[in-house]
Design an enzyme around this catalytic site. Structure first.
Site, short mmCIF file in Angstrom:
data_model
loop_
_atom_site.label_atom_id
_atom_site.label_comp_id
_atom_site.label_asym_id
_atom_site.label_seq_id
_atom_site.Cartn_x
_atom_site.Cartn_y
_atom_site.Cartn_z
N ASN A 137 0.86 -0.96 0.17
CA ASN A 137 -0.07 0.00 -0.07
C ASN A 137 0.91 1.11 0.15
O ASN A 137 1.41 1.56 0.96
CB ASN A 137 -1.03 0.03 1.37
CG ASN A 137 -1.65 1.38 1.45
OD1 ASN A 137 -1.70 2.27 0.39
ND2 ASN A 137 -2.19 1.58 2.57
N TRP A 138 0.98 1.90 -1.23
CA TRP A 138 1.98 2.87 -1.18
C TRP A 138 1.41 4.17 -0.59
O TRP A 138 2.34 5.33 -0.45
CB TRP A 138 2.04 3.38 -2.77
CG TRP A 138 2.95 2.27 -3.31
CD1 TRP A 138 3.42 0.89 -2.99
CD2 TRP A 138 3.45 2.05 -4.93
NE1 TRP A 138 3.97 0.18 -3.78
CE2 TRP A 138 3.86 0.84 -4.90
CE3 TRP A 138 3.31 3.22 -5.93
CZ2 TRP A 138 4.79 0.55 -6.35
CZ3 TRP A 138 3.92 2.89 -6.97
CH2 TRP A 138 4.71 1.59 -7.45
N LYS A 139 0.00 4.40 -0.22
CA LYS A 139 -0.30 5.40 0.38
C LYS A 139 -0.21 6.63 -0.93
O LYS A 139 -0.36 6.31 -1.88
CB LYS A 139 0.02 5.86 1.71
CG LYS A 139 0.01 4.37 2.51
CD LYS A 139 0.11 4.64 4.05
CE LYS A 139 -0.06 3.35 4.74
NZ LYS A 139 0.06 3.35 6.13
N HIS B 129 -9.30 1.30 4.68
CA HIS B 129 -8.28 1.35 5.61
C HIS B 129 -8.41 2.30 6.72
O HIS B 129 -9.11 3.35 6.71
CB HIS B 129 -6.99 2.12 4.54
CG HIS B 129 -5.69 2.20 5.10
ND1 HIS B 129 -5.14 2.97 5.94
CD2 HIS B 129 -4.58 1.03 5.26
CE1 HIS B 129 -3.94 2.60 6.27
NE2 HIS B 129 -3.64 1.38 5.92
N GLU C 291 -6.74 4.77 7.74
CA GLU C 291 -6.45 6.23 7.45
C GLU C 291 -7.53 6.96 6.75
O GLU C 291 -7.96 7.95 7.02
CB GLU C 291 -4.99 6.33 6.65
CG GLU C 291 -3.72 6.29 7.40
CD GLU C 291 -2.79 5.66 6.80
OE1 GLU C 291 -2.67 5.67 5.37
OE2 GLU C 291 -1.80 5.00 7.36
N GLU D 246 -5.12 -4.90 10.57
CA GLU D 246 -4.02 -3.63 10.76
C GLU D 246 -4.43 -3.12 12.17
O GLU D 246 -5.15 -2.09 12.04
CB GLU D 246 -4.18 -2.80 9.54
CG GLU D 246 -3.70 -3.22 8.20
CD GLU D 246 -3.31 -2.21 7.25
OE1 GLU D 246 -1.97 -2.59 6.92
OE2 GLU D 246 -3.64 -1.15 7.21
N GLY E 183 2.94 2.41 10.69
CA GLY E 183 3.69 3.35 10.54
C GLY E 183 4.53 3.70 12.00
O GLY E 183 5.04 4.93 12.17
N SER F 279 3.63 -2.07 10.27
CA SER F 279 5.03 -2.21 10.59
C SER F 279 5.74 -3.48 10.13
O SER F 279 6.64 -3.93 10.76
CB SER F 279 5.44 -1.90 11.97
OG SER F 279 5.00 -0.43 12.35
N GLY G 112 3.01 -1.14 4.12
CA GLY G 112 3.14 0.33 3.88
C GLY G 112 4.51 0.76 3.85
O GLY G 112 5.21 0.75 2.61
N GLY G 113 5.12 1.52 4.68
CA GLY G 113 6.21 2.01 4.65
C GLY G 113 7.51 1.03 3.63
O GLY G 113 8.12 1.57 2.90
P1 13P Z 1 3.32 0.62 7.56
O1 13P Z 1 3.72 -0.93 7.10
O2 13P Z 1 4.09 1.64 7.14
O3 13P Z 1 3.02 0.25 9.20
O4 13P Z 1 1.63 0.71 7.18
C1 13P Z 1 0.70 -0.35 7.25
C2 13P Z 1 -0.25 0.09 6.60
O5 13P Z 1 -0.97 0.99 6.86
C3 13P Z 1 -0.69 -0.69 5.18
O6 13P Z 1 -1.81 -0.54 4.81
#
Ligand code: 13P
Length: 256
Positions: free
Chosen positions: A12-14, A98, A100, A170, A176, A216, A237-238
């Site tokens: 997930n590149w956000k 998600h 967010e 999640e 994050g 994470s 994510g990251g």
């Molecule tokens: P991180 O891997 O950066 O913690 O993010 C997880 C995430 O929100 C994937 O959708």
């Protein structure tokens, strides 16, 4: 009968990567995961890069997903993107609900449910996200929150639709933050989600649905998480923004 579920590692590149950055990334990723079998790899770029990324990945087996969708095919909904548009842009997955989006964009369980039904109607696979916040975990209501989100998201789906879903657990406090859930905690909640699916649709459907962990995830902790019996992959994510770390997670899931 034992059903073997294929692990799915999705990035997930956000709100990261322009079109040119996205293309450079996937051209490198293709080479990095070329030899990996038995793991499904998916990237979820921002809307702007979906079409070109899909074209660049055509024929590679790497799938493409969107990070959000609206539930109507077309209409006067300024700023929104429909399932039909995502399909034509080359998507096969859509991340829905998600945390967010729930936190910053007012997404509620009812929207999640509408979006899931809308993408299923177009033959796309939802990646439905659920997860508790830190204060919910600390007050001991994690399972209650997960049950509410899962049941509301799946409301009205028939068994075949449920079996094809991907669910991502999640925990919001792990996103994050560098604080991954322990292997045991992640397994416990994901086992609970599978039990919820079993209560709703029966053991066969529960044995088919794939449930990812997200929060994470890194190459260093992926193998332990992936070794848990109910964890079928990761939503990253990251660490999905860098080819070495993302392909490292794919390799950990493949056991290489
Ligand atoms: P991180 O891997 O950066 O913690 O993010 C997880 C995430 O929100 C994937 O959708």
């Amino acid at each position: 009968m034992i059903i073997k579920r294929k692990p799915i590692i999705a990035g997930n590149w956000k709100m990261y990567k322009t079109v040119s950055q996205a293309l450079a990334f996937v051209n490198e990723l293709k080479r990095a995961v070329d030899e990996i079998k038995d793991v499904e790899v998916v990237v979820c770029p921002p809307f702007t890069a979906l079409f070109q990324v899909s074209e660049a990945l055509r024929g590679t087996g790497i799938g493409v997903g969107a990070q959000n969708v609206y539930w109507v095919d077309e209409g006067a909904f300024t700023g929104e993107i429909s399932p039909l548009m995502l399909k034509e842009a080359g998507c096969s997955y859509v991340i829905i609900g998600h945390s967010e989006r729930r936190q910053y964009f007012g997404e509620v369980d009812d929207y999640v449910n509408r979006k899931i039904k809308a993408v299923l109607a177009h033959g796309l696979t939802p990646i439905m996200c659920v997860g508790e916040r830190i204060e919910e975990r600390e007050s001991g209501i994690t399972e209650k929150i997960i049950k509410t989100q899962t049941e509301a998201g799946l409301a009205g789906l028939v068994a075949d639709q449920a079996a094809g879903l991907v669910i991502a657990y999640e925990p919001v406090w792990a996103i994050g933050t560098g604080k991954t859930a322990s292997d045991a905690d992640a397994q416990q909640v994901i086992g609970f989600i599978r039990k919820l699916v079993s209560d709703l649709y029966g053991a066969d459907v529960a044995a088919k649905v794939r449930i990812q962990y997200g929060g994470s995830v890194k190459p260093q902790n992926a193998a332990g998480l992936m070794a848990q019996p109910d964890i079928d992959g990761a939503l990253v994510g990251g660490a999905s923004l860098d080819v070495d770390s993302f392909s490292g997670i794919v390799k950990a899931a493949a056991g290489v």
